[in-house]
Design a protein around this motif. Structure first.
Motif, PDB file in Angstrom:
ATOM      1  N   LEU A 688      -1.121  10.826  -9.108  1.00 54.04           N
ATOM      2  CA  LEU A 688      -0.963  10.774  -7.653  1.00 54.04           C
ATOM      3  C   LEU A 688      -0.120   9.570  -7.241  1.00 54.04           C
ATOM      4  O   LEU A 688      -0.191   8.505  -7.865  1.00 54.04           O
ATOM      5  CB  LEU A 688      -2.330  10.679  -6.974  1.00 54.04           C
ATOM      6  N   PRO A 689       0.660   9.702  -6.167  1.00 59.34           N
ATOM      7  CA  PRO A 689       1.341   8.521  -5.613  1.00 59.34           C
ATOM      8  C   PRO A 689       0.328   7.598  -4.943  1.00 59.34           C
ATOM      9  O   PRO A 689      -0.803   7.994  -4.653  1.00 59.34           O
ATOM     10  CB  PRO A 689       2.304   9.134  -4.597  1.00 59.34           C
ATOM     11  N   SER A 690       0.730   6.390  -4.694  1.00 61.44           N
ATOM     12  CA  SER A 690      -0.155   5.419  -4.047  1.00 61.44           C
ATOM     13  C   SER A 690      -0.148   5.678  -2.538  1.00 61.44           C
ATOM     14  O   SER A 690       0.635   5.087  -1.785  1.00 61.44           O
ATOM     15  CB  SER A 690       0.302   3.991  -4.349  1.00 61.44           C
ATOM     16  N   LEU A 691      -1.035   6.580  -2.101  1.00 57.90           N
ATOM     17  CA  LEU A 691      -1.047   6.976  -0.694  1.00 57.90           C
ATOM     18  C   LEU A 691      -1.481   5.835   0.214  1.00 57.90           C
ATOM     19  O   LEU A 691      -0.976   5.693   1.335  1.00 57.90           O
ATOM     20  CB  LEU A 691      -1.973   8.186  -0.512  1.00 57.90           C
ATOM     21  N   ASP A 692      -2.433   5.006  -0.243  1.00 57.42           N
ATOM     22  CA  ASP A 692      -2.894   3.889   0.591  1.00 57.42           C
ATOM     23  C   ASP A 692      -1.748   2.928   0.887  1.00 57.42           C
ATOM     24  O   ASP A 692      -1.623   2.402   2.006  1.00 57.42           O
ATOM     25  CB  ASP A 692      -4.029   3.145  -0.105  1.00 57.42           C
ATOM     26  N   ALA A 693      -0.900   2.695  -0.094  1.00 60.41           N
ATOM     27  CA  ALA A 693       0.217   1.768   0.113  1.00 60.41           C
ATOM     28  C   ALA A 693       1.197   2.313   1.146  1.00 60.41           C
ATOM     29  O   ALA A 693       1.813   1.546   1.897  1.00 60.41           O
ATOM     30  CB  ALA A 693       0.930   1.511  -1.211  1.00 60.41           C
ATOM     31  N   LEU A 694       1.337   3.638   1.215  1.00 58.26           N
ATOM     32  CA  LEU A 694       2.288   4.234   2.158  1.00 58.26           C
ATOM     33  C   LEU A 694       1.872   4.012   3.607  1.00 58.26           C
ATOM     34  O   LEU A 694       2.721   3.991   4.504  1.00 58.26           O
ATOM     35  CB  LEU A 694       2.430   5.733   1.878  1.00 58.26           C
ATOM     36  N   ILE A 695       0.566   3.884   3.854  1.00 56.91           N
ATOM     37  CA  ILE A 695       0.102   3.688   5.231  1.00 56.91           C
ATOM     38  C   ILE A 695      -0.422   2.275   5.449  1.00 56.91           C
ATOM     39  O   ILE A 695      -0.975   1.977   6.523  1.00 56.91           O
ATOM     40  CB  ILE A 695      -0.992   4.712   5.597  1.00 56.91           C
ATOM     41  N   GLY A 696      -0.315   1.419   4.437  1.00 57.56           N
ATOM     42  CA  GLY A 696      -0.730   0.027   4.594  1.00 57.56           C
ATOM     43  C   GLY A 696      -2.213  -0.180   4.612  1.00 57.56           C
ATOM     44  O   GLY A 696      -2.699  -1.175   5.166  1.00 57.56           O
ATOM     45  N   TRP A 697      -2.990   0.732   3.992  1.00 54.96           N
ATOM     46  CA  TRP A 697      -4.449   0.618   3.997  1.00 54.96           C
ATOM     47  C   TRP A 697      -4.916  -0.227   2.810  1.00 54.96           C
ATOM     48  O   TRP A 697      -4.586   0.070   1.666  1.00 54.96           O
ATOM     49  CB  TRP A 697      -5.081   2.005   3.930  1.00 54.96           C
ATOM     50  N   ASN A 698      -5.680  -1.261   3.106  1.00 54.47           N
ATOM     51  CA  ASN A 698      -6.286  -2.096   2.066  1.00 54.47           C
ATOM     52  C   ASN A 698      -5.232  -2.651   1.101  1.00 54.47           C
ATOM     53  O   ASN A 698      -5.442  -2.714  -0.110  1.00 54.47           O
ATOM     54  CB  ASN A 698      -7.342  -1.292   1.287  1.00 54.47           C
ATOM     55  N   VAL A 699      -4.086  -3.004   1.669  1.00 55.86           N
ATOM     56  CA  VAL A 699      -2.989  -3.568   0.882  1.00 55.86           C
ATOM     57  C   VAL A 699      -2.787  -5.009   1.341  1.00 55.86           C
ATOM     58  O   VAL A 699      -2.661  -5.266   2.548  1.00 55.86           O
ATOM     59  CB  VAL A 699      -1.690  -2.757   1.074  1.00 55.86           C
ATOM     60  N   PRO A 700      -2.741  -5.979   0.419  1.00 57.53           N
ATOM     61  CA  PRO A 700      -2.623  -7.394   0.845  1.00 57.53           C
ATOM     62  C   PRO A 700      -1.390  -7.654   1.699  1.00 57.53           C
ATOM     63  O   PRO A 700      -1.468  -8.355   2.720  1.00 57.53           O
ATOM     64  CB  PRO A 700      -2.563  -8.152  -0.484  1.00 57.53           C
ATOM     65  N   THR A 701      -0.257  -7.103   1.317  1.00 57.10           N
ATOM     66  CA  THR A 701       0.984  -7.337   2.062  1.00 57.10           C
ATOM     67  C   THR A 701       1.658  -5.996   2.347  1.00 57.10           C
ATOM     68  O   THR A 701       2.586  -5.587   1.634  1.00 57.10           O
ATOM     69  CB  THR A 701       1.929  -8.242   1.255  1.00 57.10           C
ATOM     70  N   PRO A 702       1.197  -5.277   3.384  1.00 59.45           N
ATOM     71  CA  PRO A 702       1.815  -3.986   3.699  1.00 59.45           C
ATOM     72  C   PRO A 702       3.237  -4.176   4.205  1.00 59.45           C
ATOM     73  O   PRO A 702       3.587  -5.232   4.756  1.00 59.45           O
ATOM     74  CB  PRO A 702       0.904  -3.415   4.784  1.00 59.45           C
ATOM     75  N   ASP A 703       4.060  -3.157   4.009  1.00 61.99           N
ATOM     76  CA  ASP A 703       5.423  -3.228   4.528  1.00 61.99           C
ATOM     77  C   ASP A 703       5.397  -3.032   6.036  1.00 61.99           C
ATOM     78  O   ASP A 703       4.335  -2.858   6.657  1.00 61.99           O
ATOM     79  CB  ASP A 703       6.323  -2.206   3.836  1.00 61.99           C
ATOM     80  N   ALA A 704       6.575  -3.013   6.658  1.00 62.32           N
ATOM     81  CA  ALA A 704       6.659  -2.973   8.122  1.00 62.32           C
ATOM     82  C   ALA A 704       6.055  -1.696   8.688  1.00 62.32           C
ATOM     83  O   ALA A 704       5.343  -1.721   9.703  1.00 62.32           O
ATOM     84  CB  ALA A 704       8.122  -3.109   8.547  1.00 62.32           C
ATOM     85  N   ALA A 705       6.305  -0.554   8.015  1.00 66.80           N
ATOM     86  CA  ALA A 705       5.782   0.713   8.529  1.00 66.80           C
ATOM     87  C   ALA A 705       4.265   0.749   8.447  1.00 66.80           C
ATOM     88  O   ALA A 705       3.577   1.150   9.398  1.00 66.80           O
ATOM     89  CB  ALA A 705       6.395   1.879   7.750  1.00 66.80           C
ATOM     90  N   GLY A 706       3.719   0.321   7.310  1.00 66.72           N
ATOM     91  CA  GLY A 706       2.269   0.309   7.169  1.00 66.72           C
ATOM     92  C   GLY A 706       1.611  -0.660   8.131  1.00 66.72           C
ATOM     93  O   GLY A 706       0.561  -0.363   8.708  1.00 66.72           O
ATOM     94  N   ALA A 707       2.212  -1.828   8.319  1.00 70.56           N
ATOM     95  CA  ALA A 707       1.649  -2.801   9.256  1.00 70.56           C
ATOM     96  C   ALA A 707       1.691  -2.270  10.684  1.00 70.56           C
ATOM     97  O   ALA A 707       0.753  -2.490  11.468  1.00 70.56           O
ATOM     98  CB  ALA A 707       2.421  -4.111   9.150  1.00 70.56           C
ATOM     99  N   ALA A 708       2.758  -1.575  11.045  1.00 68.95           N
ATOM    100  CA  ALA A 708       2.858  -1.008  12.396  1.00 68.95           C
ATOM    101  C   ALA A 708       1.783   0.047  12.622  1.00 68.95           C
ATOM    102  O   ALA A 708       1.165   0.109  13.690  1.00 68.95           O
ATOM    103  CB  ALA A 708       4.252  -0.409  12.602  1.00 68.95           C
ATOM    104  N   LEU A 709       1.529   0.888  11.615  1.00 68.60           N
ATOM    105  CA  LEU A 709       0.486   1.914  11.748  1.00 68.60           C
ATOM    106  C   LEU A 709      -0.886   1.259  11.911  1.00 68.60           C
ATOM    107  O   LEU A 709      -1.690   1.687  12.745  1.00 68.60           O
ATOM    108  CB  LEU A 709       0.504   2.831  10.522  1.00 68.60           C
TER     109      LEU A 709
END
Length: 756
Positions: A688-709
């Protein structure tokens, strides 16, 4: 595995299989006996029998057969559909009686005629369940006529005419002597939908108060499939009732009510997903939102019960004024917020719960207004149905036949199996000439089903029921031989055998054997026919099982992956509709969403039915069932989260959030398609792809899109994370399915179905 261990393990498997099938044979369906249908069938059978005997009419047997079989076809629904089903069956059975009587006069024709006729009518299943029942009756009538040939062509025609006479009496009994109210079946079907919704709301109230996460899964498995089947039955009944009718008032109101029941069901699913994600109940001197939700759900159930009464009674009644909505939840949330006892995400979830309750109350208000106006003239301002239950375009008569003229078709394989096995039974009867040899053939036709598991189960029920019924017939014949007392007893047993069919087929066989053995003994004076019935049933059951196992048999293990993959692809399509709406910056809505949701419900029901057939199949080894059960359970869990997402009324439209949603949707779509393909072809799914990283969930440093969500829509982010968890469980189950060894314990542990 050592030989001794293998032998012991094989013995354990056989013993377990025996116990499981014994439980299935004795299992009672959770329904009431159909007393009205039983009484009607008894009248349809015995009135022609008594009249034929009293007036010494030719073809008295066929009068009774026509009445009983035609009454048996009446399964409810619209009166128009019932008339077509009963009339079509009567004509087909009459033709079978005439042709069978003629073929029976020439033994050389009997065997090829049986092969052609039985195979052709067994193939009638391509046109649906009603046609399948008609085909079975036409086939059984034909083999009875073969065993009881007429003396001449005129006698054969008299047999057909007598059968039509009995059928006409059954139709008058069912459609005329009982009040004809065209919309009554549709009203009862729609009322059943609200009754199912009320049951679900009450169960949710109990679970919400308990706050136990494990119970949500059991509730979903118990209720969702049953309610979807109830909604589909109501949809079919309403469509058939409205077909060809010019008036629109009552039909449109029933359609609005059906849509209201469906919408309330969807609201409860979404509400359950929100409630399950909440924490434990709040203790202390503060208002508990869970308690407020539980009370609102009980009030919702009471409102649904009011709708049941209004739809069934169809009279001008005082409109109930429900008081429940989401205000109590908002008040409890305000109290918690003031004390600092709620996080930002919990606050968003509780506000969503309040919103869902308010929307369900609004739908209930519309349904109450519509139900109170149900019997009256059209009223201005009545909400139009969101989508019309239009009659689907009918395919050409030959199209289903062409589609199934391949050995890959289950219908054709079943028709050939039944035709060849029945012909073998006819040959045995013609060569060995056993007493009442057509009982062998009737057992074959009754027992054989399109699938191995149901055939095996029905054979067990038929044989055991016949043995018990035969023993009862011997006991009754030994002490009761007064014709009048016997006729009174047989009327009661005939009514019992039909009324008990919904509960258990074995019980039906017990009383059917008792009825027809005693009736045959009265007519022939031979009081030893009970033993003959038992022996003939054993022969017929053995033939049916042999035909099932050796003629183009396909195990349910081969079918289940296809059904499971279809359910997973329906999940994928449901989410694809949601993501397409989000990419347009709109909340998901419209006919497309309703249709894909319905398709998903039916696909999941098909997969669960296939799994149940797999459990009923006799097997020499026990597969690890836990991965399959988990696949089924979390297919519904995935759909429930999608239903919650579909209830959203707004979606953030900033470029960063839309980017997060789009890449999440692409990843989810690819993963679901790969998972469905892996289940279908029996391969290991790709990682599976890292779905949590795509939406910035429980990620120490989410990218701009995940942080915006996370900043703009924390509740949506949490719901997408929950959807990803359901996918990960499905992925793990599909992987374990390939690695599974035979079960080491007789029972699957309940924890296998618990959600993450």
């Amino acid at each position: 595995m050592a030989p001794l261990e293998a032998l012991l393990y094989g013995g354990w498997v056989i013993r377990r299989q025996f116990l499981e099938h014994a439980k299935a044979v004795a299992r009672f369906a959770p329904v009431r006996p159909s007393a009205k249908a039983g009484l009607r069938a008894a009248l349809a059978f015995f009135v022609p029998t008594v009249v034929g005997s009293a007036l010494n009419l030719p073809g008295g047997l066929w009068l009774a057969v026509g009445g009983f079989n035609t009454s048996f076809v009446d399964k409810g629904g619209s009166y128009h559909a019932r008339f077509r089903a009963m009339g079509g069956t009567a004509v087909a059975a009459a033709a079978a009686a005439v042709l069978g009587s003629l073929a029976g006069m020439h033994p050389a024709l009997a065997i090829p005629a049986a092969l052609l006729w039985v195979t052709a009518w067994s193939f009638a299943g391509v046109y649906g369940a009603a046609a399948n029942l008609t085909g079975n009756i036409a086939a059984t009538t034909f083999v009875i006529a073969l065993a009881l040939p007429a003396d001449s062509a005129l006698g054969a025609l008299e047999s057909g005419a007598a059968l039509l006479g009995g059928a006409a009496w059954a139709m008058v009994l069912s459609l005329v002597l009982w009040p004809i109210r065209p919309y009554r079946p549709a009203r009862k079907a729609v009322a059943a939908c609200f009754d199912a919704v009320a049951d679900y709301a009450e169960a949710m109230s109990r679970v919400a108060q308990a706050g136990l996460e494990d119970t949500w899964q059991a509730l979903m498995q118990e209720q969702h499939g049953r309610i979807r089947e109830t909604l589909e039955l109501a949809r079919t009944t309403l469509t058939a009732t409205r077909q060809g009718r010019g008036e629109r008032g009552r039909g449109e109101r029933l359609l609005v009510l059906l849509e209201g029941a469906d919408a309330m069901f969807m609201g409860l699913i979404a509400l359950g997903e929100d409630l399950e994600s909440l924490g434990p109940p709040v203790s202390g001197p503060v208002a508990d939102p869970r308690a407020a939700v539980a009370v609102a759900l009980l009030d919702c159930a009471n409102t649904a019960r009011d709708l049941v009464r209004l739809v069934q009674v169809e009279g001008h009644s005082r409109r109930p004024r429900p008081e429940w909505d989401g205000r109590a939840v908002r008040d409890a949330l305000t109290d918690l917020d003031a004390r600092g006892l709620v996080t930002r995400l919990e606050r968003a979830r509780l506000l969503d719960v309040a919103r869902l309750l308010t929307e369900m109350r609004e739908r209930a208000d519309v349904a109450l207004d519509t139900a109170c106006r149900l019997p009256g003239p059209p009223t201005a301002g009545m909400p139009p149905p969101a989508r019309e239950l239009a009659e689907e375009a009918s395919p050409s008569l030959l199209e289903p036949v062409r589609a199934h003229l391949t050995l890959g078709s289950e219908v054709l394989r079943h028709a050939l199996r039944v035709g060849l096995t029945t012909t073998a039974a006819v040959w045995i009867a013609s060569v060995f000439r056993p007493n009442h040899g057509y009982w062998v053939t009737l057992t074959v036709l009754t027992v054989m089903q399109p699938y191995t598991g149901p055939t095996f189960l029905k054979a067990l029920q038929r044989v055991l029921g016949t043995v018990v019924g035969g023993l009862l017939a011997i006991a009754v014949a030994s002490w009761l031989q007064d014709p009048h007392a016997l006729m009174a007893l047989l009327f009661c047993t005939a009514a019992l055998c039909v009324s008990l069919i919904p509960l258990n087929y074995g019980l039906f066989t017990v009383f059917a054997t008792l009825t027809f053995v005693l009736l045959a003994e009265m007519g022939s004076g031979d009081w030893t026919l009970a033993t003959v019935r038992i022996v003939n049933t054993l022969i017929g059951g053995a033939l049916a099982l042999a035909g099932t196992f050796f003629l183009w048999q396909r195990s349910e293990e081969e079918r289940f992956p296809t059904q499971m993959a279809e359910a997973l692809r329906a999940d994928r399509e449901f989410f694809a509709v949601l993501s397409a709406a989000w990419q347009r910056g709109e909340p998901p809505a419209g006919a497309a969403l309703a249709e894909v949701r319905r398709k998903l419900g039916l696909a999941t029901i098909n997969a669960e039915t296939s799994f149940q057939r797999l459990l009923n199949e006799p097997r020499w080894r026990t597969e690890a069932l836990e991965p399959l059960m988990t696949l089924l359970a979390f297919t519904r869990r995935f759909a429930a989260v999608c239903t919650l997402l579909a209830s959203r009324r707004s979606v953030p439209t900033t470029p960063a959030v839309r980017e997060a949603l789009e890449r999440y949707a692409r990843a989810m779509d690819g993963a679901m398609e790969d998972l469905a393909d892996a289940v279908l072809h029996g391969r290991r799914p790709r990682p599976l792809p890292s779905l949590d990283a795509l939406i910035g969930w429980n990620v120490p440093t989410p990218d701009a899109a995940g942080a915006a969500l996370a900043a703009e829509a924390p509740l949506l982010q949490s719901q997408l994370e929950r959807l990803g968890r359901q996918l990960s469980v499905l992925h793990a189950a599909a992987t374990r399915r390939l690695e599974a060894a035979p079960l080491s314990t007789p029972e699957v542990q309940p924890s296998a179905l618990n959600g993450p």
